[in-house]
Every structure is written in structure tokens, then in C-alpha cells.
Design an enzyme around this catalytic site. Structure first.
Site, PDB file in Angstrom:
ATOM      1  N   ALA A  47       0.820  -1.210   0.000  1.00  0.00           N
ATOM      2  CA  ALA A  47       0.000   0.000   0.000  1.00  0.00           C
ATOM      3  C   ALA A  47       0.854   1.261   0.000  1.00  0.00           C
ATOM      4  CB  ALA A  47      -0.918  -0.005   1.226  1.00  0.00           C
ATOM      5  N   LYS A  48       2.109   1.146   0.409  1.00  0.00           N
ATOM      6  CA  LYS A  48       2.974   2.316   0.553  1.00  0.00           C
ATOM      7  C   LYS A  48       3.358   2.940  -0.790  1.00  0.00           C
ATOM      8  CE  LYS A  48       3.193   2.229   5.066  1.00  0.00           C
ATOM      9  NZ  LYS A  48       2.600   3.305   5.885  1.00  0.00           N
ATOM     10  N   ASP A  49       3.150   2.199  -1.893  1.00  0.00           N
ATOM     11  CA  ASP A  49       3.378   2.810  -3.215  1.00  0.00           C
ATOM     12  C   ASP A  49       2.539   4.068  -3.374  1.00  0.00           C
ATOM     13  OD1 ASP A  49       4.983   0.672  -3.788  1.00  0.00           O
ATOM     14  OD2 ASP A  49       3.775  -0.095  -5.446  1.00  0.00           O
ATOM     15  N   THR A  79       7.536   1.376   2.997  1.00  0.00           N
ATOM     16  CA  THR A  79       7.585   2.744   2.473  1.00  0.00           C
ATOM     17  C   THR A  79       8.929   3.002   1.814  1.00  0.00           C
ATOM     18  OG1 THR A  79       6.089   3.496   4.215  1.00  0.00           O
ATOM     19  CG2 THR A  79       7.294   5.190   3.021  1.00  0.00           C
TER      20      THR A  79
END
Length: 346
Positions: A47-49, A79
Site C-alpha cells: 500500500a505504501k506505493d 515505504t
């Protein structure tokens, strides 16, 4: 007629629009319908993209980040990987301060992406000069032309998910969801997604997942930052020993805590039942769903989305290592799961 080439210009165009996948076997004894938002389908496998791309592009628009600058960040690994990936495409150098709790797989991946990595002791206070927060700040002060992303205190962390993750879930669920279960670390994912969903339907219940050894659940319930709550735990990217401003506690209805062992076994269970090879924190999110179901939180009308933040490949030396699980005492007489035998044919 000339055929047109169908190709993306670079990997950054693949960020977002991750699939929603119905869960079947792992939830068959629970009331309600359950869906996983599988963030491992991002190009950087987490999800950090979303926040890496959003925060960096916003910094470029504001003139904060220019060609030749170095991006600095504090990270438990995901991240950092996403920032390194964006930095490669956009032409920036990247320096990452990483917690020693991060798996060796994550650290090796960061190095493979060309980042300079500082591994800092995990079990020190946030204001200790050796902590990854303070190391990143020190490097930023010392290095001219550097930009510190600072995801824990960056509103862009929330904005990225308000603009992408929330709308995607609302669209794919056709507005029918009743609950969102998501892990809370920096808080950007759960806060941004929740802000959007609550703006569409304030009755949607937002449930944050916290770790034992973290201060978030008690802070949400009492407004008190209790240092006595802090002790070492193994799950990466979940919980905190400080209060991040990237967490909007007002849009989170409640928190639930999960253990290291239960979360590790649940990650393995997701792979064996649903074919979803997910990370340690994804196991934590799914374990929270199991505990909530046992509490009777869900009914036959419930439509629950659980956000699975990253991919299992980042935990091969941890959750998916029988030896590591054995070393942590996670294979115990009380736990049904035992290591799977492997036979070598000679």
C-alpha cells in the site's frame, strides 16, 4: 490498420486500482461477507506505493523537491521500497533509516533498489538519538539538498488514501460495505480511507488493528500517551511507540489488538486457504477479523473489507520460515499448526 502497442510508460502508472477479492474458506464460519483489498498488487507490492508517489509528486509541484535532491525517510521497510522505486524513475538519490525489526528480506530489497540503508535499533524510545526517527532527522540536517518525507507526520500520507484507496473500495463495493478493518501504523492508510468512506456513509464502522506493545489503542480510547504500554513486539509496520499526526483518530470507531503469534499463523492460513501469499501485517488484519467475528461484531448483513497491506515475499526469513517460527516459540503444544515436512529425493 496499424496495431497500437499497449504498454505502460513506467511502473509508477501501475500504482493503485488494486483488486478486491472475496474471501471464502477462511471466513466460512463467520457471519457476513468478507472481501480483501489486496495491496500486494501494487508494483512495489504494498500500500505504501500510494503515499510514496503522492507525497513525492506533491513535493515536486510545490518546488520542495528538485532534480539532484536526495530523499530521506524513516521506514519499517515497505515505504522505503516504494520511495526507492519512485526515486529510481524520477532520478533522485534515496537514503533510508530502517528499524532493526525489519526483516532481512526487506533490507536486502532496499539495497537492491539502490537505496543507502541505515539499520537502527528497534527497541529504543522514539527520541533516542539511535532511533530511526532521530537518525533520519540527523541525516536530513547534515545533508544539503535533502528532503525528509516524514510519513508519520505528513498529511500527504492521509491524502493519498483519501484520493485513491477510499474511492476504489467504495466503487468496487458499490457503496454497500458496513465495516473496514485495517492496520494502524503511521495511520495514513486507515485514516485517509476512512475519511473518504465516512464522507460517503458515516455509519460505516472503521476498526483499527493495533499490536500489544503499542500505544495507539489506549490513546484512542483515553487520549493518554502511556509509556508503560510500550514493550518490544515482532510485527512490522503495525502499532507505534509515539502518536503520529498522520493518524486521524476521529474517523476510527475502535481499535483491536492482536498478538505476534496469532498474526504470524494467520498470514500462513491466508496462503493455505485463499491462495493469498500475504505479509505479517496482513495476517494481523485477518486475525483481527477473526477476533471481531468471535465477539459477534458481524451479522449476516455485514459486508466487511479487510485491507491486506503487503506481500509475503518480504517475510521469507520470518513468518514463512519454520526455523524463525520455532525460535519465537510460535510452534507450541497449544498451536495446531506444525511445520510442513519437506522430503528431498536423492
Amino acid at each position: 490498420m496499424e496495431n497500437k502497442i499497449k504498454a505502460y510508460n513506467n511502473v509508477l502508472e501501475l500504482v493503485g486500482n488494486t483488486p478486491l477479492i472475496k474471501l471464502n474458506r477462511i471466513t466460512e464460519s463467520f457471519s457476513g461477507d468478507f472481501y480483501a483489498k489486496v495491496e500486494a498488487f501494487n508494483p512495489g507490492h504494498s500500500a505504501k506505493d500510494r503515499i510514496a508517489l503522492h507525497i513525492i509528486e506533491e513535493a515536486e509541484k510545490k518546488g520542495i523537491l528538485k532534480l539532484g535532491n536526495t530523499i530521506i525517510e524513516t521506514t519499517s521497510g515497505n515505504t522505503g521500497f516504494s520511495i526507492a522505486m519512485v526515486a529510481i524513475i524520477k532520478g533522485y538519490e534515496c537514503i533510508l533509516a530502517v528499524s532493526s525489526k525489519s526483516s532481512k528480506d526487506k533490507i536486502d530489497m532496499l539495497k537492491a533498489m539502490g537505496a543507502k540503508v541505515f539499520v537502527c535499533p528497534a527497541h529504543v524510545s522514539a527520541d533516542d538519538p539511535r532511533s530511526y526517527y532521530e537518525v533520519a532527522k540527523r541525516i536530513h540536517k547534515e545533508l544539503k539538498g535533502s528532503v525528509y518525507i516524514n510519513q508519520y507526520f505528513n498529511e500527504g500520507n492521509i491524502d493519498a488514501h483519501f484520493e485513491t484507496t477510499g474511492p476504489e473500495i467504495w466503487r468496487d463495493m458499490a457503496g454497500s460495505l458496513t465495516h473496514l478493518v485495517a492496520c494502524s501504523g503511521t495511520g495514513g492508510t486507515i485514516s485517509g480511507t476512512a475519511r473518504y468512506l465516512k464522507s460517503k456513509n458515516p455509519d460505516i464502522q472503521i476498526i483499527g488493528v493495533d499490536a500489544y506493545g503499542s500505544v495507539l489503542k489506549k490513546y484512542h480510547e483515553t487520549g493518554e500517551f502511556d509509556r508503560d504500554e510500550i514493550y518490544p513486539y515482532r510485527i512490522e509496520g503495525l502499532g507505534k511507540n509515539l502518536i503520529p499526526t498522520a493518524t486521524d483518530f476521529s474517523v476510527i470507531d475502535r481499535y483491536i489488538k492482536v498478538t505476534d503469534a496469532d498474526s504470524a499463523h494467520m498470514a500462513r492460513e491466508l496462503a493455505k486457504t485463499e491462495g493469498l501469499f500475504s505479509g505479517y501485517t496482513s495476517g494481523a488484519a485477518m486475525q483481527a477479523v477473526k477476533q471481531l467475528a468471535a465477539e459477534g461484531v458481524f451479522s449476516s448483513d455485514s459486508k466487511v473489507v479487510v485491507l491486506l497491506p503487503d506481500h509475503g515475499s518480504r517475510y521469507m526469513s520470518k513468518v514463512y520460515s519454520d526455523q524463525w517460527m520455532e525460535d519465537q516459540g510460535f510452534f507450541s503444544p497449544q498451536v495446531a499448526e506444525k511445520p510442513v515436512a519437506v522430503e528431498y529425493v536423492k
